[in-house]
Scaffold this motif. Structure first.
Motif, PDB file in Angstrom:
ATOM      1  N   GLY A  67       0.803  -1.218   0.000  1.00 38.45           N
ATOM      2  CA  GLY A  67       0.000   0.000   0.000  1.00 38.45           C
ATOM      3  C   GLY A  67       0.840   1.274   0.000  1.00 38.45           C
ATOM      4  O   GLY A  67       0.299   2.373  -0.128  1.00 38.45           O
ATOM      5  N   GLY A  68       2.149   1.133   0.112  1.00 39.55           N
ATOM      6  CA  GLY A  68       3.022   2.309   0.156  1.00 39.55           C
ATOM      7  C   GLY A  68       3.022   3.104  -1.138  1.00 39.55           C
ATOM      8  O   GLY A  68       2.926   4.328  -1.136  1.00 39.55           O
ATOM      9  N   ALA A  69       3.118   2.408  -2.260  1.00 37.65           N
ATOM     10  CA  ALA A  69       3.113   3.098  -3.557  1.00 37.65           C
ATOM     11  C   ALA A  69       1.783   3.809  -3.782  1.00 37.65           C
ATOM     12  O   ALA A  69       1.749   4.926  -4.317  1.00 37.65           O
ATOM     13  CB  ALA A  69       3.394   2.104  -4.686  1.00 37.65           C
ATOM     14  N   GLU A  70       0.691   3.186  -3.352  1.00 40.24           N
ATOM     15  CA  GLU A  70      -0.619   3.823  -3.495  1.00 40.24           C
ATOM     16  C   GLU A  70      -0.714   5.073  -2.621  1.00 40.24           C
ATOM     17  O   GLU A  70      -1.290   6.085  -3.023  1.00 40.24           O
ATOM     18  CB  GLU A  70      -1.737   2.841  -3.131  1.00 40.24           C
ATOM     19  N   THR A  71      -0.140   5.005  -1.418  1.00 40.01           N
ATOM     20  CA  THR A  71      -0.131   6.181  -0.536  1.00 40.01           C
ATOM     21  C   THR A  71       0.687   7.296  -1.162  1.00 40.01           C
ATOM     22  O   THR A  71       0.290   8.462  -1.137  1.00 40.01           O
ATOM     23  CB  THR A  71       0.408   5.815   0.857  1.00 40.01           C
ATOM     24  N   ALA A  72       1.841   6.948  -1.747  1.00 40.94           N
ATOM     25  CA  ALA A  72       2.671   7.957  -2.416  1.00 40.94           C
ATOM     26  C   ALA A  72       1.897   8.610  -3.556  1.00 40.94           C
ATOM     27  O   ALA A  72       1.925   9.836  -3.725  1.00 40.94           O
ATOM     28  CB  ALA A  72       3.961   7.327  -2.928  1.00 40.94           C
ATOM     29  N   ALA A  73       1.173   7.818  -4.343  1.00 40.46           N
ATOM     30  CA  ALA A  73       0.380   8.355  -5.449  1.00 40.46           C
ATOM     31  C   ALA A  73      -0.740   9.252  -4.928  1.00 40.46           C
ATOM     32  O   ALA A  73      -1.033  10.304  -5.502  1.00 40.46           O
ATOM     33  CB  ALA A  73      -0.193   7.215  -6.290  1.00 40.46           C
ATOM     34  N   LEU A  74      -1.363   8.854  -3.823  1.00 42.85           N
ATOM     35  CA  LEU A  74      -2.424   9.659  -3.227  1.00 42.85           C
ATOM     36  C   LEU A  74      -1.870  11.017  -2.761  1.00 42.85           C
ATOM     37  O   LEU A  74      -2.484  12.064  -2.988  1.00 42.85           O
ATOM     38  CB  LEU A  74      -3.042   8.925  -2.047  1.00 42.85           C
ATOM     39  N   LEU A  75      -0.693  11.012  -2.128  1.00 42.58           N
ATOM     40  CA  LEU A  75      -0.081  12.265  -1.668  1.00 42.58           C
ATOM     41  C   LEU A  75       0.258  13.165  -2.852  1.00 42.58           C
ATOM     42  O   LEU A  75       0.034  14.373  -2.808  1.00 42.58           O
ATOM     43  CB  LEU A  75       1.169  11.971  -0.831  1.00 42.58           C
ATOM     44  N   ARG A  76       0.797  12.569  -3.917  1.00 38.34           N
ATOM     45  CA  ARG A  76       1.133  13.340  -5.115  1.00 38.34           C
ATOM     46  C   ARG A  76      -0.129  13.963  -5.717  1.00 38.34           C
ATOM     47  O   ARG A  76      -0.150  15.141  -6.082  1.00 38.34           O
ATOM     48  CB  ARG A  76       1.821  12.456  -6.145  1.00 38.34           C
ATOM     49  N   GLY A  77      -1.208  13.181  -5.806  1.00 40.04           N
ATOM     50  CA  GLY A  77      -2.462  13.706  -6.353  1.00 40.04           C
ATOM     51  C   GLY A  77      -3.028  14.830  -5.508  1.00 40.04           C
ATOM     52  O   GLY A  77      -3.509  15.839  -6.037  1.00 40.04           O
ATOM     53  N   ALA A  78      -2.980  14.675  -4.186  1.00 38.77           N
ATOM     54  CA  ALA A  78      -3.476  15.725  -3.296  1.00 38.77           C
ATOM     55  C   ALA A  78      -2.658  17.000  -3.466  1.00 38.77           C
ATOM     56  O   ALA A  78      -3.192  18.114  -3.453  1.00 38.77           O
ATOM     57  CB  ALA A  78      -3.434  15.251  -1.842  1.00 38.77           C
ATOM     58  N   TYR A  79      -1.359  16.847  -3.631  1.00 38.24           N
ATOM     59  CA  TYR A  79      -0.480  18.008  -3.818  1.00 38.24           C
ATOM     60  C   TYR A  79      -0.833  18.728  -5.123  1.00 38.24           C
ATOM     61  O   TYR A  79      -0.944  19.949  -5.161  1.00 38.24           O
ATOM     62  CB  TYR A  79       0.970  17.533  -3.844  1.00 38.24           C
ATOM     63  N   ARG A  80      -1.029  17.969  -6.183  1.00 36.25           N
ATOM     64  CA  ARG A  80      -1.371  18.583  -7.473  1.00 36.25           C
ATOM     65  C   ARG A  80      -2.714  19.317  -7.387  1.00 36.25           C
ATOM     66  O   ARG A  80      -2.868  20.391  -7.949  1.00 36.25           O
ATOM     67  CB  ARG A  80      -1.377  17.536  -8.575  1.00 36.25           C
ATOM     68  N   ARG A  81      -3.675  18.721  -6.702  1.00 36.68           N
ATOM     69  CA  ARG A  81      -4.968  19.406  -6.529  1.00 36.68           C
ATOM     70  C   ARG A  81      -4.797  20.688  -5.724  1.00 36.68           C
ATOM     71  O   ARG A  81      -5.421  21.714  -6.018  1.00 36.68           O
ATOM     72  CB  ARG A  81      -5.986  18.480  -5.871  1.00 36.68           C
ATOM     73  N   ALA A  82      -3.949  20.637  -4.715  1.00 38.79           N
ATOM     74  CA  ALA A  82      -3.701  21.830  -3.895  1.00 38.79           C
ATOM     75  C   ALA A  82      -3.041  22.931  -4.729  1.00 38.79           C
ATOM     76  O   ALA A  82      -3.318  24.113  -4.521  1.00 38.79           O
ATOM     77  CB  ALA A  82      -2.832  21.475  -2.696  1.00 38.79           C
ATOM     78  N   LEU A  83      -2.197  22.554  -5.685  1.00 35.82           N
ATOM     79  CA  LEU A  83      -1.572  23.555  -6.555  1.00 35.82           C
ATOM     80  C   LEU A  83      -2.621  24.314  -7.351  1.00 35.82           C
ATOM     81  O   LEU A  83      -2.506  25.530  -7.539  1.00 35.82           O
ATOM     82  CB  LEU A  83      -0.570  22.896  -7.508  1.00 35.82           C
ATOM     83  N   GLY A  84      -3.646  23.610  -7.816  1.00 36.18           N
ATOM     84  CA  GLY A  84      -4.730  24.277  -8.536  1.00 36.18           C
ATOM     85  C   GLY A  84      -5.439  25.287  -7.647  1.00 36.18           C
ATOM     86  O   GLY A  84      -5.766  26.397  -8.077  1.00 36.18           O
TER      87      GLY A  84
END
Length: 198
Positions: A67-84
């Protein structure tokens, strides 16, 4: 798990991958979730869990954990949404600044970048990889010609001396930084910035 489940796991001392990943999702992707978790379990318990359970995960353990890679992907997605969200807020802020009197300077600076596994690390705070230390520092001022670039190391330490210079105020000698307007004009030499990693 949501905030309540994360708080229950921390209070009971039950850790493990599921609790850690849920804690990180709340703490790193949701300001409201972060506040709720800390309110539920207290700063001391949340900090202890961060240091003992999360830091090793963020420092590379995520690669080997289910589940670590999925958590990393989730954090990356949240960061990108926050950039918007930041882009929209910045646009509204600059539109408001444009209504201020002529001569108003605008300084935009980032405090740190974020890592999403580029060097095995997630998050920020303990390393000086380029994605963590190369941050925006943008200045709009009548004192700087449009398109001016400082092709030298810059630091957040330079922000205060630059703002003071743009306002026509001499910077106290005890400040670590230099005015980037003066560096761009060639009035002062750029200086090397030394980073110390303990």
């Amino acid at each position: 798990p949501g905030v309540r489940e994360v708080a229950d796991a921390l209070r009971s001392g039950v850790g493990g991958p599921r609790a850690r990943q849920a804690f990180l999702r709340e703490m790193l992707t949701s300001p409201c979730g972060r506040l709720a978790v800390v309110r539920e379990v207290g700063v001391t318990r949340a900090t202890r869990f961060w240091l003992t359970e999360c830091r090793p995960f963020l420092d590379g353990g995520w690669r080997d954990e289910e589940g670590g890679a999925e958590t990393a992907a989730l954090l990356r997605g949240a960061y990108r949404r926050a950039l918007g969200h930041v882009d929209r807020r910045l646009s509204a802020t600059l539109a408001a600044v444009d209504r201020l009197p002529p001569g108003t300077a605008v300084v935009l600076v980032g405090d740190h970048g974020e890592a999403f596994g580029e060097h095995g690390v997630l998050h920020h705070g303990r390393y000086v990889f380029p994605e963590l230390v190369r941050v925006p520092l943008l200045i709009r001022s009548e004192s700087l010609p449009r398109g001016t670039t400082v092709d030298a190391p810059c630091s957040v330490a330079d922000v205060a001396p630059t703002i003071l210079d743009l306002a026509g105020i001499a910077a106290p000698s005890r400040l670590d930084g230099v005015s980037l307007r003066r560096v761009a004009a060639g009035d002062v030499p750029p200086r090397a910035i030394v980073s110390v990693v303990a």
